[in-house]
Enzyme design. Structure first.
Site, PDB file in Angstrom:
ATOM      1  N   GLN A  10      35.353  38.513  39.182  1.00 57.32           N
ATOM      2  CA  GLN A  10      34.420  38.307  38.082  1.00 57.32           C
ATOM      3  C   GLN A  10      35.158  38.008  36.782  1.00 57.32           C
ATOM      4  O   GLN A  10      36.266  38.496  36.563  1.00 57.32           O
ATOM      5  CB  GLN A  10      33.559  39.559  37.891  1.00 57.32           C
ATOM      6  CG  GLN A  10      32.515  39.740  38.966  1.00 57.32           C
ATOM      7  CD  GLN A  10      31.616  40.939  38.726  1.00 57.32           C
ATOM      8  OE1 GLN A  10      31.673  41.910  39.455  1.00 57.32           O
ATOM      9  NE2 GLN A  10      30.803  40.876  37.698  1.00 57.32           N
ATOM     10  N   SER A  90      40.151  42.082  42.922  1.00 54.35           N
ATOM     11  CA  SER A  90      38.864  42.770  42.993  1.00 54.35           C
ATOM     12  C   SER A  90      37.928  42.032  43.956  1.00 54.35           C
ATOM     13  O   SER A  90      38.216  41.918  45.150  1.00 54.35           O
ATOM     14  CB  SER A  90      38.262  42.897  41.588  1.00 54.35           C
ATOM     15  OG  SER A  90      37.070  43.659  41.606  1.00 54.35           O
ATOM     16  N   LEU A  91      36.835  41.484  43.445  1.00 49.98           N
ATOM     17  CA  LEU A  91      35.913  40.710  44.281  1.00 49.98           C
ATOM     18  C   LEU A  91      36.656  39.619  45.056  1.00 49.98           C
ATOM     19  O   LEU A  91      36.305  39.288  46.198  1.00 49.98           O
ATOM     20  CB  LEU A  91      34.837  40.065  43.407  1.00 49.98           C
ATOM     21  CG  LEU A  91      34.042  38.940  44.070  1.00 49.98           C
ATOM     22  CD1 LEU A  91      33.055  39.517  45.057  1.00 49.98           C
ATOM     23  CD2 LEU A  91      33.385  38.055  43.061  1.00 49.98           C
ATOM     24  N   ARG A 115      27.277  44.930  47.351  1.00 45.57           N
ATOM     25  CA  ARG A 115      28.338  45.627  46.610  1.00 45.57           C
ATOM     26  C   ARG A 115      28.031  45.623  45.121  1.00 45.57           C
ATOM     27  O   ARG A 115      28.146  46.648  44.436  1.00 45.57           O
ATOM     28  CB  ARG A 115      29.675  44.930  46.880  1.00 45.57           C
ATOM     29  CG  ARG A 115      30.878  45.439  46.109  1.00 45.57           C
ATOM     30  CD  ARG A 115      32.095  44.586  46.499  1.00 45.57           C
ATOM     31  NE  ARG A 115      33.347  45.031  45.907  1.00 45.57           N
ATOM     32  CZ  ARG A 115      33.881  44.527  44.793  1.00 45.57           C
ATOM     33  NH1 ARG A 115      33.228  43.562  44.132  1.00 45.57           N
ATOM     34  NH2 ARG A 115      35.038  44.972  44.328  1.00 45.57           N
ATOM     35  N   HIS A 199      35.724  49.764  39.482  1.00 41.82           N
ATOM     36  CA  HIS A 199      36.966  50.347  40.002  1.00 41.82           C
ATOM     37  C   HIS A 199      37.296  51.727  39.435  1.00 41.82           C
ATOM     38  O   HIS A 199      38.373  52.248  39.682  1.00 41.82           O
ATOM     39  CB  HIS A 199      38.152  49.386  39.824  1.00 41.82           C
ATOM     40  CG  HIS A 199      38.001  48.131  40.605  1.00 41.82           C
ATOM     41  ND1 HIS A 199      38.091  48.095  41.979  1.00 41.82           N
ATOM     42  CD2 HIS A 199      37.691  46.869  40.223  1.00 41.82           C
ATOM     43  CE1 HIS A 199      37.861  46.863  42.402  1.00 41.82           C
ATOM     44  NE2 HIS A 199      37.610  46.103  41.359  1.00 41.82           N
ATOM     45  N   GLN A 248      38.435  50.373  47.785  1.00 43.06           N
ATOM     46  CA  GLN A 248      38.714  49.432  46.685  1.00 43.06           C
ATOM     47  C   GLN A 248      37.664  49.506  45.589  1.00 43.06           C
ATOM     48  O   GLN A 248      37.965  49.343  44.411  1.00 43.06           O
ATOM     49  CB  GLN A 248      38.787  48.002  47.249  1.00 43.06           C
ATOM     50  CG  GLN A 248      39.255  46.958  46.252  1.00 43.06           C
ATOM     51  CD  GLN A 248      38.297  45.776  46.136  1.00 43.06           C
ATOM     52  OE1 GLN A 248      37.083  45.965  46.074  1.00 43.06           O
ATOM     53  NE2 GLN A 248      38.839  44.572  46.096  1.00 43.06           N
TER      54      GLN A 248
END
Length: 308
Positions: A10, A90-91, A115, A199, A248
């Site tokens: 993102q 991340s994503l 998610r 996170h 994660q």
């Protein structure tokens, strides 16, 4: 020496971003496939916006996943070689897993929307916050967070580059930590325009929902090694890959160590696959002797087809 591909998360989204790849049929086909799996028109969302819709987490996550895979497929269609190793920020880790054949795009797109929704539900809008801290070392940031918590949560969550870290947690605690980091000599400490403290440990309830959905999916052994965010490890067993994805969600993104691991594997070039140039810019600040390139448009893909 070899090269790696990394996928952005993102933050790199923008209305019209896919026009940079021209009118390649494979790009549109990828968006059509993802839209069908989601029951939502992702192409129109990217092409026309509005920005407020595109930047909603439940839209941004499936859009950026699809954009990364569209660029990946265009790379392969043009004859690009397969990289030695993959990772995603991340994503972006989900895009890396799709590229490696661990999970299909049609399964991954609804998964990342779930998610995103679960992350937002875990922490109501306005309750959490994130902030970027530049020019302060990790021990200084950890100390600033510890003194700023005051019964709430604030912690480092993205180790993006040496001297560039993101913190997250309860809004008031993050605001206190911003001031504490400045007092310790941070060159810059500012809040980020996000809707949840991604996170951070506050996101843990989302991981339970993610775990339920992942248990229903069949994952494959990677065809290309993927370095995960949570352990900076390469996993081959589907059960261990699922476990890493669950953790994660509420654990720090260890990006500096990820690029350093690539360097230790003999990688000399890290190519960012998808719209944006954030990760390419971070690469040289993570490991000496590693070059970052951004495949953010069709011309960049053409220019880098010689990577091997």
């Amino acid at each position: 020496m070899s090269f790696a591909f990394v996928f952005p998360g993102q933050g790199s989204q923008s209305v019209g971003m896919m026009t940079a790849y021209g009118d390649a049929a494979v790009v549109r086909a990828t968006f059509d496939e993802a839209s069908a799996a989601l029951g939502d028109d992702l192409w129109t969302m990217v092409a026309e916006g509005p920005t407020e819709v595109l930047t909603q987490t439940v839209n941004t996550q499936p859009v950026m996943l699809t954009a990364g895979i569209a660029a990946w497929r265009l790379w392969l269609e043009k004859g690009g070689n397969k990289p030695a190793v993959l990772a995603g920020h991340s994503l972006g880790e989900y895009a890396a897993l799709v590229a490696s054949g661990v999970i299909s795009l049609k399964d991954a797109v609804p998964l990342v929307r779930l998610r995103a929704a679960a992350m937002q539900e875990a922490v109501p809008v306005g309750t959490g916050a994130m902030a970027a801290i530049l020019g302060l070392d990790t021990p200084g940031i950890v100390a600033a967070c510890a003194e700023s918590a005051q019964g709430e949560v604030v912690e480092p969550v993205n180790f993006n580059a040496n001297g560039q870290t993101v913190i997250a947690g309860h809004k008031a605690a993050v605001e206190r930590a911003i001031e504490a980091c400045k007092a310790r000599g941070a060159k810059l400490a500012k809040a980020l325009p996000v809707s949840a403290p991604f996170h951070s440990s506050l996101i843990r309830p989302a991981a339970d929902k993610l775990a339920v959905r992942l248990a229903e999916l069949t994952l494959n052994v990677p065809s290309i090694p993927v370095i995960n965010n949570v352990d900076v490890a390469i996993e081959n067993e589907p059960a261990r890959i699922k476990d890493a994805l669950i953790r994660q969600a509420y654990s720090p993104v260890r990006w500096v160590e990820t690029i350093q691991k690539m360097a230790a594997m003999g990688v000399s070039t890290v190519a960012e696959c998808g719209p944006g140039k954030v990760l390419a810019g971070l690469t040289k600040r993570c490991a000496d002797g590693v070059v970052g390139v951004a495949l953010a448009d069709a011309a960049a893909i053409e220019a880098n087809l010689g990577l091997e």
